[in-house]
Design an enzyme around this catalytic site. Sequence first.
Site, PDB file in Angstrom:
ATOM      1  N   HIS A 189      38.934   5.999   0.508  1.00  0.00           N
ATOM      2  CA  HIS A 189      40.164   5.899   1.412  1.00  0.00           C
ATOM      3  C   HIS A 189      40.675   6.837   1.734  1.00  0.00           C
ATOM      4  O   HIS A 189      40.554   7.790   0.755  1.00  0.00           O
ATOM      5  CB  HIS A 189      41.241   4.418   1.222  1.00  0.00           C
ATOM      6  CG  HIS A 189      42.095   4.802   0.278  1.00  0.00           C
ATOM      7  ND1 HIS A 189      43.789   4.458   0.309  1.00  0.00           N
ATOM      8  CD2 HIS A 189      42.083   5.315  -1.036  1.00  0.00           C
ATOM      9  CE1 HIS A 189      44.249   5.385  -0.150  1.00  0.00           C
ATOM     10  NE2 HIS A 189      43.309   5.862  -1.627  1.00  0.00           N
TER      11      HIS A 189
ATOM     12  N   CYS B  47      46.234  10.756  -1.982  1.00  0.00           N
ATOM     13  CA  CYS B  47      46.309   9.516  -2.969  1.00  0.00           C
ATOM     14  C   CYS B  47      45.423  10.101  -3.798  1.00  0.00           C
ATOM     15  O   CYS B  47      44.607  11.102  -4.297  1.00  0.00           O
ATOM     16  CB  CYS B  47      45.527   8.618  -2.341  1.00  0.00           C
ATOM     17  SG  CYS B  47      44.576   7.145  -3.773  1.00  0.00           S
TER      18      CYS B  47
ATOM     19  N   GLN C 156      48.275  -3.815  -1.645  1.00  0.00           N
ATOM     20  CA  GLN C 156      48.744  -4.584  -0.735  1.00  0.00           C
ATOM     21  C   GLN C 156      48.009  -5.180   0.617  1.00  0.00           C
ATOM     22  O   GLN C 156      47.030  -5.358   1.184  1.00  0.00           O
ATOM     23  CB  GLN C 156      49.148  -3.121   0.116  1.00  0.00           C
ATOM     24  CG  GLN C 156      49.856  -2.876  -0.323  1.00  0.00           C
ATOM     25  CD  GLN C 156      50.555  -1.546  -0.070  1.00  0.00           C
ATOM     26  OE1 GLN C 156      51.588  -1.543   0.766  1.00  0.00           O
ATOM     27  NE2 GLN C 156      51.287  -0.317  -0.751  1.00  0.00           N
TER      28      GLN C 156
ATOM     29  N   SER D 120      52.401   2.185   2.365  1.00  0.00           N
ATOM     30  CA  SER D 120      51.597   3.080   1.465  1.00  0.00           C
ATOM     31  C   SER D 120      51.484   4.200   2.556  1.00  0.00           C
ATOM     32  O   SER D 120      51.864   5.320   1.794  1.00  0.00           O
ATOM     33  CB  SER D 120      50.377   3.268   0.367  1.00  0.00           C
ATOM     34  OG  SER D 120      51.287   2.413  -1.013  1.00  0.00           O
TER      35      SER D 120
ATOM     36  N   HIS E 123      46.139   4.374   6.706  1.00  0.00           N
ATOM     37  CA  HIS E 123      44.523   4.844   5.643  1.00  0.00           C
ATOM     38  C   HIS E 123      42.817   4.652   6.302  1.00  0.00           C
ATOM     39  O   HIS E 123      43.236   3.867   7.987  1.00  0.00           O
ATOM     40  CB  HIS E 123      44.617   3.659   4.954  1.00  0.00           C
ATOM     41  CG  HIS E 123      45.755   3.500   3.532  1.00  0.00           C
ATOM     42  ND1 HIS E 123      45.194   3.836   2.716  1.00  0.00           N
ATOM     43  CD2 HIS E 123      47.185   2.596   4.179  1.00  0.00           C
ATOM     44  CE1 HIS E 123      46.294   3.122   1.921  1.00  0.00           C
ATOM     45  NE2 HIS E 123      47.003   2.449   2.792  1.00  0.00           N
TER      46      HIS E 123
END
Length: 165
Positions: free
Chosen positions: A52, A115, A133, A156, A159
């Site tokens: 991702h 990330c 999630q 977060s 993505h």
Amino acid sequence: ASTLPDGWTQKESKSHPGKLYYVNNHTGETTWTLPTSAAAPSSDVSQVQIRHILKKHRGSRRPASWRCNNITQSKEESLQQINGFLEQLQTTLKNDGFAAMHDMFQQIAYAESDCSSHEKGGDLGMFGKGQMQKAFEEASFQLKVGQLSNIVDTDSGIHILLRIR
């Protein structure tokens, strides 16, 4: 010319003209090796492997990353960046094939993802249901192997996912 076992399709690589690869019609998985048995439909998959690219914004649950201790950009700015990456990836996939798009995905993740998985080209390793999630998990398990997601919005950040297994 040999006959392919049931459930497989032969394709020519766009990035390596003349080189053939084979697609499992049930799962979307690809292989360079000529299959010798019928393609198995995917049993209910319990784990997936995803790469991702994450762009955080000031509304993210933890607006900090290896790139920046205090992320101040807006959600709209993050969306704009992710949309730009998605367009590049889709164009590369269309024009140059999966291998070229996969390479580009890893390069973008390495340089741009917020990330810590950026060091591994965005690779999160194998994971099962209940580990991510909800929106991320649902998108991950809906993708076929080799498929790129649309934009996924979580606590977060924003993505793009690529299922690799």
